[in-house]
Design an enzyme around this catalytic site. Structure first.
Site, short mmCIF file in Angstrom:
data_model
loop_
_atom_site.label_atom_id
_atom_site.label_comp_id
_atom_site.label_asym_id
_atom_site.label_seq_id
_atom_site.Cartn_x
_atom_site.Cartn_y
_atom_site.Cartn_z
N ASP A 219 0.82 -1.22 0.00
CA ASP A 219 0.00 0.00 0.00
C ASP A 219 0.85 1.28 0.00
O ASP A 219 0.35 2.36 -0.31
CB ASP A 219 -0.92 0.03 1.23
CG ASP A 219 -1.82 -1.18 1.31
OD1 ASP A 219 -2.00 -1.86 0.28
OD2 ASP A 219 -2.35 -1.46 2.41
N GLN B 137 -2.18 -8.53 -7.00
CA GLN B 137 -1.24 -7.44 -6.75
C GLN B 137 -0.20 -7.78 -5.70
O GLN B 137 0.84 -7.16 -5.59
CB GLN B 137 -2.00 -6.18 -6.30
CG GLN B 137 -2.92 -5.64 -7.36
CD GLN B 137 -4.05 -4.81 -6.77
OE1 GLN B 137 -3.97 -3.60 -6.73
NE2 GLN B 137 -5.09 -5.47 -6.30
O1 F6P Z 1 -2.40 -4.02 3.41
C1 F6P Z 1 -2.14 -4.81 2.30
C2 F6P Z 1 -3.43 -5.33 1.72
O2 F6P Z 1 -3.10 -6.05 0.55
C3 F6P Z 1 -4.50 -4.27 1.44
O3 F6P Z 1 -4.22 -3.53 0.30
C4 F6P Z 1 -5.74 -5.12 1.42
O4 F6P Z 1 -6.90 -4.41 1.78
C5 F6P Z 1 -5.46 -6.15 2.45
O5 F6P Z 1 -4.07 -6.24 2.60
C6 F6P Z 1 -6.05 -7.50 2.14
O6 F6P Z 1 -5.78 -8.37 3.17
P1 F6P Z 1 -6.20 -9.92 3.16
O7 F6P Z 1 -5.10 -10.66 2.46
O8 F6P Z 1 -6.31 -10.27 4.60
O9 F6P Z 1 -7.50 -10.02 2.42
#
Ligand code: F6P
Length: 362
Positions: free
Chosen positions: A141, A288
């Site tokens: 991020d 991503q």
């Molecule tokens: O903080 C990194 C991130 O990839 C965010 O951009 C996203 O909202 C979140 O983690 C997703 O997390 P998870 O893998 O727990 O769904």
């Protein structure tokens, strides 16, 4: 006698470049005569039964180019110290004590914690409980204060750009509006950088609440000029001026941050309704975060790892590595976790996006 040891762990969401950091840490620590223990699955590996693996230059020799983390990670569990944007919670003191006692029993002189702002907040609580902690900021991020950049960001942006390159051709062929939802939580950096590099026509970010009417009018105007397709990049944390953050209900219980998502679909529905033009949406999601890190992220990750060992050697505990003016230095972790780094809505980047005709929805 057990030699002096450095512990290392990866915590929070995974991120391209984590293995490069591990390579940097292990190589630099070994050169300085330390043994390195890699704790498994984030801070959870510090608890009973303690779980770690010995790392040496051979075990990390061909991992820098690999995505993910060889140590495993979690953004759930007993060490979660972040429950929302800027909101922190206290970790159970018995958990912190158990982790500290295990570090002492293993002769871990310092613990290098690689994680985002939530994981770095956890590291500060461990530091207060008596563990010598050094932080490495990590997140796709790019929203950590006190470092100009974090590794993983460039890889995520590259994924957005690759995806836009593909989506442009199909959008044009079908004369469609295409909405692409990116990650980034409460910061719009991925959407802004990915959108700019990938030729987005509109970029919607959390820092600038948007109006469906304005984005709709923008797409209609393009169509009236004979421009058949419109590419809209929307950050998952973006929300309409008269609406709120879109979240996804998770079936899993347990502490952790709310899952953000769904805004891409909502924007697509609104665009089709308001313009009459066929609209599709794509959620890039974990694409991503996956895959191999870019060259930039490998370099930044490796240098962060070396920088973390340098902080240990200088006894700069409670500090994290930071990238400023092409140099790796150290800053107090407390400075970095006070709040997240978001896109200044009136800053130069947004201004430049506007100058080339990108609609930001306001
Ligand atoms: O903080 C990194 C991130 O990839 C965010 O951009 C996203 O909202 C979140 O983690 C997703 O997390 P998870 O893998 O727990 O769904």
């Amino acid at each position: 006698m057990i030699p002096k040891r450095i512990g290392v762990l990866t915590s929070g969401g995974d991120c391209p470049g984590l293995n490069a950091v591990l390579h940097g840490v292990v190589s630099a620590a070994t050169t300085r005569g330390y043994e390195v223990l890699g704790f498994l699955d984030g801070y959870e590996g510090l608890l009973n039964p303690v779980r770690y693996q010995r790392l040496n230059p051979l075990s990390v020799s061909h991992i820098s180019h690999l995505g993910g983390t060889i140590l495993g990670t979690t953004n759930r569990g007993r060490f979660v110290a972040k429950v929302g944007a800027g909101k922190k919670s206290e970790i159970d003191p018995n958990i912190l004590k158990q982790a500290r006692d295990n570090c002492r029993a293993l002769n871990v002189h310092a613990l290098i914690c690689i994680g985002g702002d939530g994981s770095l907040s956890t590291s500060l609580q461990l530091q207060k409980a008596g563990v010598n902690v050094v932080g490495v900021p990590k997140t796709i991020d790019n929203d950590i204060l006190a470092t100009a950049s974090t590794f993983g960001f460039d890889s995520a942006v590259t994924c957005v750009v690759d995806s836009l390159d593909r989506l442009h051709t199909t959008a044009r062929s079908h004369k469609r509006i295409m909405v692409v939802e990116t990650m980034g939580r409460h910061a719009g950096w991925i959407a802004l950088h990915g959108g700019l590099a990938g030729g987005a026509d509109a970029i919607l970010i959390p820092e600038i609440p948007f109006y469906y009417s304005k984005v709709g009018a923008f797409a209609k105007k393009r169509a009236s000029l004979g421009i058949s397709s419109t590419m809209i990049v929307v950050a998952e944390g973006a929300f309409p001026a008269k609406g709120r953050l879109s979240t996804i209900r998770s079936g899993l219980r347990g502490k952790g941050e709310v899952r953000i998502g769904g805004i891409g679909e909502q924007v697509a529905r609104q665009m089709e309704k308001r313009t009459g033009q066929e609209t599709r949406h794509v959620v890039l999601g974990h694409l991503q975060r996956g895959g191999n890190p870019t060259a930039l992220d490998r370099i930044l990750g490796t240098r962060f790892g070396i920088g973390a060992v340098e902080l240990v050697v200088k006894n700069k505990f409670g500090h994290m590595v930071s990238y400023q003016n092409y140099e790796i230095g150290g800053v107090p972790i407390s400075q970095a976790v006070a709040r997240i780094r978001t896109v200044p809505p009136k800053g130069q980047f947004v201004r430049h996006a506007r100058e080339i005709g990108i609609c930001v929805g306001d």
